[in-house]
Scaffold this motif. Sequence first.
Motif, PDB file in Angstrom:
ATOM      1  N   LEU A  85      -0.412  -2.428  -6.423  1.00 45.29           N
ATOM      2  CA  LEU A  85      -1.731  -3.059  -6.384  1.00 45.29           C
ATOM      3  C   LEU A  85      -1.683  -4.517  -6.840  1.00 45.29           C
ATOM      4  O   LEU A  85      -2.184  -5.409  -6.146  1.00 45.29           O
ATOM      5  N   ARG A 128      -5.232   3.972  -2.410  1.00 42.49           N
ATOM      6  CA  ARG A 128      -4.058   4.759  -2.818  1.00 42.49           C
ATOM      7  C   ARG A 128      -3.961   4.869  -4.342  1.00 42.49           C
ATOM      8  O   ARG A 128      -3.303   5.761  -4.867  1.00 42.49           O
ATOM      9  N   LYS A 129      -4.595   3.923  -5.027  1.00 42.76           N
ATOM     10  CA  LYS A 129      -4.660   3.990  -6.496  1.00 42.76           C
ATOM     11  C   LYS A 129      -5.904   4.746  -6.964  1.00 42.76           C
ATOM     12  O   LYS A 129      -6.142   4.866  -8.170  1.00 42.76           O
ATOM     13  N   GLY A 161       0.814  -1.210   0.000  1.00 44.95           N
ATOM     14  CA  GLY A 161       0.000   0.000   0.000  1.00 44.95           C
ATOM     15  C   GLY A 161       0.841   1.250   0.000  1.00 44.95           C
ATOM     16  O   GLY A 161       0.533   2.226  -0.709  1.00 44.95           O
ATOM     17  N   GLY A 180       2.276   1.656  -3.468  1.00 45.09           N
ATOM     18  CA  GLY A 180       1.302   1.605  -4.555  1.00 45.09           C
ATOM     19  C   GLY A 180       1.395   0.389  -5.437  1.00 45.09           C
ATOM     20  O   GLY A 180       1.155   0.480  -6.652  1.00 45.09           O
ATOM     21  N   ILE A 214      -4.710  -0.314  -0.218  1.00 45.65           N
ATOM     22  CA  ILE A 214      -3.985  -0.438  -1.489  1.00 45.65           C
ATOM     23  C   ILE A 214      -4.849   0.084  -2.643  1.00 45.65           C
ATOM     24  O   ILE A 214      -4.391   0.859  -3.492  1.00 45.65           O
TER      25      ILE A 214
END
Length: 697
Positions: free
Chosen positions: A521, A553-554, A516, A519, A550
Amino acid sequence: MNFTHQIRHYTEIGCVLKGRAIHCKLITSGSRPDVFINNHLISMYSKFKRIKDAHNVFDKMPDRNLISWTTLISSYSRMGLSEQSLSCFRLMVGDGFDPNDFTYVSALPACTSLEAVRNGKEIHGKMFRLQQDVNSFVSNCLINFYGKCGFLRPARVVFDSMLERNQVSWTTIVSCCCQCGEDLEGVKIFLESRRVGVKMNAHYCASVLGACVALECLEFGMQVHCHAVKCGVRKDLFVMTGLVNFYVKCCKLGLAEKAFWELDNQHLSAWTALIGGYVQLDMKKKAIDLFCKLLSSGTKPSEQTYCSVLGAFADTKEIKVGKQLHSLIIKMGFISFTFVGNAVLDFYSKSGILEDSLKIFDEIDSHDVITWNALIDGHVKSGCHGEAIELLRSMLVEGFDLNLYTYSILFSVCGDLPAVEWGKQAHCCVMKSGFHTNVVVGSALVDMYAKCGRLRDARKTFDSLPCKNLVSWNTMLVGYAQHGFGKETLEIYDLMPKDKIKPNHVTFIGVLSACGHVGLLEEGLWYFSSMTKDYKITPRADHLACMVSIFARKGQIQEAYDFIRNFPAKPDKVVWRCLLSSCKTHKNLDIGRYAAEKILNIDPDDTSALIMLSNIYAESKMWNETAQIRKLMKEKSLKKDLGTSWTELNNKRHSFSSGHSVQIEGNNVLEILDGLTTQLYDAGYVPDVMFPLNAVE
């Protein structure tokens, strides 16, 4: 009249009256007994546990030889009078006698019992100075002494230097490895012993099963179980208790219960092991039910049984029943045992009832290190770090030496505060005492440095550990993850299989958290899948929260929400708060409102959820909804918990919070902050004014 023959005869048949009668005849006969007769008298009285009579005979001896001294030293040691045993050993050396193997075998267990490390090392040094050839009995005692005192490296040196190792040697070194937390090393030695043809006895099997418990190695433990059946030791008391404990700790309750009920007559120790296992797995109701069955069976619980079941009541909902059990312990007369008093104290400490734990502490007649550890640990877990430090000082003032677990608690305090300078000073003390190589203390050191942000020192300590267990690896991995070092976290994870360490649920919390932070994923989804498929670990709410983070954060809020919906277990409010925080960041009103509703359904007075929801409404310019939440908080008198910061300067801890003026070393903190704020504005910083309710009172 052959006095020697008669004294030996009555000693062998255990007739104390006739033995004393022969001694009376010897005195009234007017003859002066020689050193050999006196030695037999000392041996006779020692066997009858009349140590005062034995010492009187010894004191009146005009001449003494090495056997006289060794017999008395051995008698004191076997009766648990370790201080007197060592005192006799010193007097013997002062009289000019050189110890022999039998003397060493008698004196070393006394050093082990007292954890008298310095005395034991002096005895070991004397063997070298006298250039004596040490037999296997003495070597085994040395291994046991060093291992029980927490010094595994010298124990291993003694073991490796033995020309002939017997079954006791192998059993002792494996047991010492397990007691020092070096379970993997213990298993490796066990496998080596199997290759050289050492037979397994009951004690050996129990020790290896204990290592399997610590390593959570179910398959290997089941192989040891099969081997115990082949060797005919499966129904031994120690082995059956070890099997019950092993299967319980590995969460195989069906196998634990099967092993338990296979016994023709369940021994009290097996009952106690299963009850203790239920308690450790937080299955309190099963522990209490089994305790009731024990009472119904007519078996009288021992003090150890009460200590085990007491842990089932260390819960705020069961305090009343726990107090009733405390009363029963008093009625049974078990409260006079120090370890029972320690268990009662630990119960009140874990339940957060510190006043009662202090009262129990004052009522215990004889404190030991465990008593102090339980009291200090209770204060630490209740967040009373200042009181914990004062108790630690009192412990030192009363002359108690810190053991492995005391140092672990101390490092926990230093990490929680954080107080890295105190931690460094404690680290020096550990280095001097030789505990720094122990895996328990070493792991606590790594944790302390990581929590204090000293990751370089944490990694240096981690790399210097001679043996690492799962806790060591997890501590270093989570330390990196908490500070956002994703690459280093995954590097540690990749190294674990090379050291034959199997990850657990804590490992994957760290790994997913690291993904996370950086980044990752796709990698996060792969690790989540590997956790369930490759390691058969059932995902928990913490793992779900990491996955939500996770996705968030995207910027994939919808995917995070879908992941929660497809999760088999019921999410807790930590998961929903993680989603809500993400909605606040990415301005997703619909899902944010839904997440807030879920949190408030679980906890209607959750202040942080209300504040985050109000901020989302404010960003969407929904002022009526914002005002309603603010009104609701005022009606319920809800306030955001005041944040506190602290710093350590010149071995002093200074705390300060928002709106409070604090002086540190003559400098006003608010004035310094104002100066920093001015510099931020000058550098072009523009504050985010869209969060006006962060300071709601």
